[in-house]
Enzyme design. Structure first.
Site, PDB file in Angstrom:
ATOM      1  N   ASP A  59       7.499 -12.495  17.664  1.00  0.00           N
ATOM      2  CA  ASP A  59       8.281 -11.303  17.277  1.00  0.00           C
ATOM      3  C   ASP A  59       7.949 -10.516  18.701  1.00  0.00           C
ATOM      4  OD1 ASP A  59       5.668 -10.402  17.061  1.00  0.00           O
ATOM      5  OD2 ASP A  59       5.900  -9.594  15.039  1.00  0.00           O
TER       6      ASP A  59
ATOM      7  N   ASN B  98       2.203  -3.471   4.493  1.00  0.00           N
ATOM      8  CA  ASN B  98       3.336  -3.516   3.834  1.00  0.00           C
ATOM      9  C   ASN B  98       3.619  -4.809   3.193  1.00  0.00           C
ATOM     10  OD1 ASN B  98       4.615  -4.371   5.894  1.00  0.00           O
ATOM     11  ND2 ASN B  98       6.288  -2.873   5.857  1.00  0.00           N
TER      12      ASN B  98
ATOM     13  N   HIS C   6       4.676  -7.271   5.329  1.00  0.00           N
ATOM     14  CA  HIS C   6       5.435  -7.959   6.467  1.00  0.00           C
ATOM     15  C   HIS C   6       4.847  -9.050   7.060  1.00  0.00           C
ATOM     16  CE1 HIS C   6       4.747  -5.402  10.059  1.00  0.00           C
ATOM     17  NE2 HIS C   6       3.668  -6.111   9.874  1.00  0.00           N
TER      18      HIS C   6
ATOM     19  N   GLU D 132      10.337  -7.174   7.267  1.00  0.00           N
ATOM     20  CA  GLU D 132       9.769  -6.228   6.438  1.00  0.00           C
ATOM     21  C   GLU D 132      10.144  -6.145   4.748  1.00  0.00           C
ATOM     22  OE1 GLU D 132       7.864  -4.359   7.861  1.00  0.00           O
ATOM     23  OE2 GLU D 132       8.779  -3.556   9.847  1.00  0.00           O
TER      24      GLU D 132
HETATM   25  P1  PGA Z   1      -2.622  -6.091  12.722  1.00  0.00           P
HETATM   26  O1  PGA Z   1      -1.015  -6.323  12.387  1.00  0.00           O
HETATM   27  O2  PGA Z   1      -3.165  -7.615  13.024  1.00  0.00           O
HETATM   28  O3  PGA Z   1      -2.547  -5.282  14.074  1.00  0.00           O
HETATM   29  O4  PGA Z   1      -3.126  -5.499  11.671  1.00  0.00           O
HETATM   30  C1  PGA Z   1      -0.573  -7.210  11.618  1.00  0.00           C
HETATM   31  C2  PGA Z   1       0.653  -7.276  11.048  1.00  0.00           C
HETATM   32  O5  PGA Z   1       1.220  -5.981  11.104  1.00  0.00           O
HETATM   33  O6  PGA Z   1       1.502  -8.015  11.365  1.00  0.00           O
END
Ligand code: PGA
Length: 244
Positions: A66, A132, A134, A139
């Site tokens: 992404d 959340n 995702h 999402e």
């Molecule tokens: P993080 O992000 O590793 O910074 O917690 C994870 C994500 O949102 O996929």
């Protein structure tokens, strides 16, 4: 189907993640590997930097999964992340990335999807989990069959982004879809920290479905979930999951 869930102390997270990645890459001579960004995989990339031969890193064909909408040279972009944490790994090939600066981001998503498909898709994907649920920028509410695209970010994702981007937090991003991520031949989901404990329990023990995209990994034929003890804290003791 049971999923391979591994729980380790925080101090061992990077080396355990590296071992799991090596295990998943083993069947492939030159694995196409999708790479998560964010704070969670940093210990993995640091472990890779320190033991590139163990991981045969020069054989890996790395792909971004992404990118934030916004300038690629922004200090918070995934392109910047890869320069800092991936390009410093001895022998690592450059990451094939989305071009956040492309004038037409929808066309850019199509271009990236074609480039990935032309190489045969992902053999291994390294994933984090959002608070959340995702996966990349898929999402809650995303269909299991959604493919690579330019997409709106959820409010919780934008709130996390504000920690780095401040007022520039993007509203959109480029992402592989659940189709490409779950279509990877194997998957490694990483989660660490107490702030991930409730979503990890939701993903691993709640209902499987689009409201928690990470829950779909339980249907994957070859997935490892690596947790530190804090992220595993809300899993049911003696739950149905096989622990290793
Ligand atoms: P993080 O992000 O590793 O910074 O917690 C994870 C994500 O949102 O996929």
């Amino acid at each position: 189907m049971s999923i391979d869930v591994r729980v380790v102390p925080s101090a061992a997270f990077g080396s355990a993640a590296l071992d799991a990645l090596v295990e998943l890459c083993k069947p492939f001579a030159s694995p196409a590997v999708g790479l998560a960004t964010g704070s969670t995989p940093i210990p993995l990339y640091e472990a890779l930097r320190d033991a590139p031969a163990h991981a045969k890193v020069e054989a890996m064909r790395p792909f971004a999964i992404d990118e934030w909408g916004g300038p690629a040279d922004h200090p918070c972009s995934n392109a910047t992340f890869f320069r800092r944490y991936w390009d410093v790994i001895p022998g690592a090939r450059p990451v094939v990335q989305f071009d956040a600066a492309a004038p037409d981001p929808e066309q850019e998503a199509i271009r990236f999807g074609k480039a990935l498909a032309a190489t045969g898709g992902l053999d291994v994907v390294v994933l984090g989990i959002g608070r959340n649920g995702h996966l990349a920028f898929n999402e809650p509410g995303t269909s299991r069959t959604a493919s690579v695209r330019w997409t709106a970010l959820a409010a919780t994702t934008r709130a996390s982004a504000r920690a780095c981007f401040g007022d520039d937090a993007p509203a959109h991003g480029l992402t592989l879809g659940l189709a490409e991520l779950l279509g990877a031949r194997s998957a490694l989901l990483l989660a660490s920290g107490a702030h991930k404990a409730s979503i990890v329990a939701r993903a691993l023990e709640g209902e499987i479905g689009p409201e928690c995209p990470a829950s779909f990994l339980r249907e994957h034929p070859r997935a490892i979930v690596l947790l530190d003890q804090e992220a595993a804290a809300q899993l049911r003791p003696g739950g149905s999951l096989r622990r290793s």
